[in-house]
Design a protein around this motif. Sequence first.
Motif, PDB file in Angstrom:
ATOM      1  N   SER A  11       0.847  -1.196   0.000  1.00  0.00           N
ATOM      2  CA  SER A  11       0.000   0.000   0.000  1.00  0.00           C
ATOM      3  C   SER A  11       0.876   1.238   0.000  1.00  0.00           C
ATOM      4  O   SER A  11       1.884   1.296   0.713  1.00  0.00           O
ATOM      5  N   ALA A  12       0.504   2.217  -0.791  1.00  0.00           N
ATOM      6  CA  ALA A  12       1.283   3.456  -0.861  1.00  0.00           C
ATOM      7  C   ALA A  12       1.331   4.118   0.506  1.00  0.00           C
ATOM      8  O   ALA A  12       0.288   4.296   1.147  1.00  0.00           O
ATOM      9  N   PRO A  13       2.531   4.456   1.012  1.00  0.00           N
ATOM     10  CA  PRO A  13       2.642   5.117   2.312  1.00  0.00           C
ATOM     11  C   PRO A  13       1.831   6.411   2.359  1.00  0.00           C
ATOM     12  O   PRO A  13       1.892   7.224   1.430  1.00  0.00           O
ATOM     13  N   ASP A  14       1.054   6.585   3.425  1.00  0.00           N
ATOM     14  CA  ASP A  14       0.203   7.770   3.549  1.00  0.00           C
ATOM     15  C   ASP A  14       1.004   9.063   3.447  1.00  0.00           C
ATOM     16  O   ASP A  14       0.526  10.057   2.894  1.00  0.00           O
ATOM     17  N   GLU A  15       2.231   9.050   3.988  1.00  0.00           N
ATOM     18  CA  GLU A  15       3.052  10.255   3.987  1.00  0.00           C
ATOM     19  C   GLU A  15       3.407  10.694   2.573  1.00  0.00           C
ATOM     20  O   GLU A  15       3.462  11.882   2.264  1.00  0.00           O
ATOM     21  N   LEU A  16       3.676   9.718   1.696  1.00  0.00           N
ATOM     22  CA  LEU A  16       4.012  10.053   0.312  1.00  0.00           C
ATOM     23  C   LEU A  16       2.781  10.463  -0.473  1.00  0.00           C
ATOM     24  O   LEU A  16       2.853  11.325  -1.352  1.00  0.00           O
ATOM     25  N   VAL A  17       1.652   9.848  -0.150  1.00  0.00           N
ATOM     26  CA  VAL A  17       0.401  10.255  -0.782  1.00  0.00           C
ATOM     27  C   VAL A  17       0.088  11.707  -0.433  1.00  0.00           C
ATOM     28  O   VAL A  17      -0.246  12.525  -1.290  1.00  0.00           O
ATOM     29  N   ALA A 222       8.651  14.606   1.265  1.00  0.00           N
ATOM     30  CA  ALA A 222       8.755  14.403   2.709  1.00  0.00           C
ATOM     31  C   ALA A 222      10.121  13.827   3.035  1.00  0.00           C
ATOM     32  O   ALA A 222      10.801  13.257   2.176  1.00  0.00           O
ATOM     33  N   THR A 223      10.522  13.976   4.302  1.00  0.00           N
ATOM     34  CA  THR A 223      11.765  13.389   4.803  1.00  0.00           C
ATOM     35  C   THR A 223      11.430  12.536   6.019  1.00  0.00           C
ATOM     36  O   THR A 223      10.767  13.002   6.945  1.00  0.00           O
ATOM     37  N   PHE A 224      11.882  11.285   6.011  1.00  0.00           N
ATOM     38  CA  PHE A 224      11.594  10.380   7.117  1.00  0.00           C
ATOM     39  C   PHE A 224      12.706  10.460   8.164  1.00  0.00           C
ATOM     40  O   PHE A 224      13.889  10.410   7.830  1.00  0.00           O
ATOM     41  N   LYS A 225      12.307  10.576   9.439  1.00  0.00           N
ATOM     42  CA  LYS A 225      13.255  10.701  10.535  1.00  0.00           C
ATOM     43  C   LYS A 225      12.940   9.677  11.622  1.00  0.00           C
ATOM     44  O   LYS A 225      11.780   9.426  11.935  1.00  0.00           O
ATOM     45  N   VAL A 226      14.021   9.106  12.206  1.00  0.00           N
ATOM     46  CA  VAL A 226      13.869   8.181  13.329  1.00  0.00           C
ATOM     47  C   VAL A 226      13.868   8.988  14.616  1.00  0.00           C
ATOM     48  O   VAL A 226      14.782   9.763  14.873  1.00  0.00           O
TER      49      VAL A 226
END
Length: 236
Positions: A11-17, A222-226
């Motif tokens: 499923s397409a990640p919501d954040e990228l959508v 978007a940028t993903f951060k831990v």
Amino acid sequence: MLGVFSSSILSAPDELVAAGCRTPSPKTKAAELINRFVRNNPSAVTVQIGDDVQLAFTHDRESILQPRSFAVKDEIFCLFKGVLVNLGSLLQQYGLAKSANEVLLVLEAYKTLRDRAPYPPSHVVGHLDGNFAFIVYDKATSTLFVATDQYGKVPLYWGITADGYVAFADDAELLKGSCGKSLASFPQGCFYSTAVGELRCFENPKNKITAIPAAEEEIWGATFKVEGPVMLAATK
């Protein structure tokens, strides 16, 4: 290297959508993305797996420090880019021949993860020491497993095409043309497994990963951060 997966696999990640909705930009369908990869790389090899998965790779413009490789075993497919420093010891650990390379090692490590479940994915990936990014697809279980090294030395990107496929590639410009702003750098030191169902940091698997909206002038949506304190996951 390029991997394209339909919504029946991932499923397409919501954040990228959401990123693509904030700043609408031109996109193309998955088939055009694959065709453009082949046009740009005359020696490209493509593999169609059913109706939902297509993989492609090439040795064109390949760095000797970050070679690309592809292998398939027991209907498990793997695209690998990079080099493992501890390849020799891992080959011995998994009982593989000394002549085996990184992509064969990752295939064997994945099989161990699958066949000895529940075996933490973070434990398996955490043993890999080096610069790498890989995409594994298990046809038998329709499982996708993607990971990058903790230093981000081998960049990997993911995005969503116009027809909702999720694409992974080591070429940001390739994906930008098909994914628009529904595009992000895959976070370093992380893995995504459809068996787990979410993005996780393999050194800190309990830490939450959040997506920060990018500025409009940036290539990324978007940028993903831990988040959270750093606690190294056990690898021995």
